[in-house]
Enzyme design. Structure first.
Site, short mmCIF file in Angstrom:
data_model
loop_
_atom_site.label_atom_id
_atom_site.label_comp_id
_atom_site.label_asym_id
_atom_site.label_seq_id
_atom_site.Cartn_x
_atom_site.Cartn_y
_atom_site.Cartn_z
N CYS A 1 0.87 -1.28 0.07
CA CYS A 1 -0.05 0.03 -0.10
C CYS A 1 1.00 1.28 0.00
O CYS A 1 0.56 2.27 -0.23
CB CYS A 1 -0.88 0.16 1.25
N HIS B 1 -3.30 7.45 1.90
CA HIS B 1 -3.82 6.18 1.47
C HIS B 1 -5.01 5.81 2.08
O HIS B 1 -5.59 6.21 3.19
CB HIS B 1 -2.53 5.32 1.69
N ASN C 1 -10.01 0.18 -0.32
CA ASN C 1 -8.58 0.27 -0.35
C ASN C 1 -7.97 -0.36 -1.43
O ASN C 1 -7.94 -1.57 -1.98
CB ASN C 1 -7.99 -0.47 0.86
#
Length: 324
Positions: free
Chosen positions: A114, A251, A281
């Site tokens: 990520c 993020h 996500n």
């Protein structure tokens, strides 16, 4: 004068299939309310069976090039951040290069889960500042739906597929924090925390792609602490203070994490670009997706000071301070 890497254009791509939270109610002990309360996610996009990570990356890259009013020949190289490549090798970047019919330059992948886009930006910035490249295409692209355990309600409801891209180009600044471009980056990792977030497969272990495993509660605590620290460190490197931030583009992992970091930084939620409700996500794609959306919607304007931060498996985490 100081050489800077400035954002010239941005683009993104989301697969056509939109998956609402209600989809999971048919085969998991979960609900729309449960998912929203714990993550802030309302829906996400899943790639079709015929779509690959390089396909999504290509569409985002093509849009970024068009929005920058450039041609493929203007690009010196491609850096792709992904943890879900089409193949073990070659890199997704070289596949995007082929799809763009780009016959010169180079391409390589960065894998920091990520946090991948932050690591990719740090690498691209270094290449430009050092004079090894004039203009680079930086892409985050993921098909995380391919590594989900659909029996694990704590993880499979959180992730989605998508891609985002920016073009970084060399420019001259005065060497101050008023310059446009990447002003500072900060990247970190701690391999001893691997078991908090990982995929239980790989070439040299199981010979399979494996499934994502995560200890959510422990990740939450690590994320808030480490994201706050890296953001403060990155601002310090740039000679800036929290009060000078125009926008945070974090993020998009969990709305509660975003809220907690914002509170610790003393930043109003009104100054945060949020896409998690619509995208879930998307790992390395989430920051460039949010950047592209923010620019398209007129939120992020020329001269705005932006901070982005991310944490992912490894654990790996980092941040970037940039002026649009």
């Amino acid at each position: 004068m100081t050489r800077r890497a400035v954002i010239e254009g941005a683009g993104h791509y989301l697969p056509d299939r939109v998956v609402p939270n209600s989809y999971f109610e048919s085969f998991l002990n979960t609900s729309d309310e449960w998912i929203r309360a714990r993550s802030g996610i309302e829906r996400r996009h899943f790639a079709s069976s015929s779509q690959t990570t390089s396909d999504l990356a290509f569409y985002a890259a093509k849009e970024a090039i068009q929005n920058a009013r450039l041609n493929v020949d203007d690009i010196d190289g491609i850096v792709v951040a992904t943890s879900t490549p089409d193949l073990t090798f070659p890199s997704v970047a070289t596949m995007v290069q082929a799809k763009l019919e780009m016959k010169t330059g180079f391409g390589f992948d960065v894998q920091a889960v990520c946090a991948g886009f932050i690591f990719a930006v740090a690498n691209a910035n270094a290449l430009i500042v050092s004079g090894q490249a004039e203009r680079l295409l930086v892409v985050g692209s993921e098909t995380f739906s391919r590594i989900m355990d659909w029996n694990d309600r704590s993880t499979c409801v959180l992730f989605g597929d998508g891609a985002g891209a920016i073009i970084l180009a060399a420019d001259e600044g005065a060497g101050t924090s008023d310059d446009r471009g990447i002003l500072s980056t900060d990247i970190n990792s701690d391999g001893s925390l691997k078991d908090l977030l990982y995929v239980d497969g790989g070439v040299s272990t199981s010979g399979t792609s494996g499934k994502l495993r995560m200890q959510g509660n422990l990740i939450f605590r690590q994320a808030v602490e480490k994201l706050t620290a890296t953001t403060k460190q990155c601002l310090k490197k740039a000679g800036l203070k929290e009060r000078e931030i125009d926008w945070m583009v974090p993020h998009q992992a969990n709305l509660r994490i975003i809220n907690a970091v914002a509170n610790k930084m003393g930043i109003s939620m009104d100054k945060i670009v949020l896409t998690i409700q619509d995208h879930g996500n998307t790992s390395a794609a989430s920051i460039p997706l949010a950047l592209s959306k923010g620019i398209r919607e007129g939120k992020l304007k020329c001269g705005d000071l932006i901070v982005s931060e991310a944490i992912g498996g490894g654990l790996a985490w980092g941040s970037a301070v940039m002026r649009v």
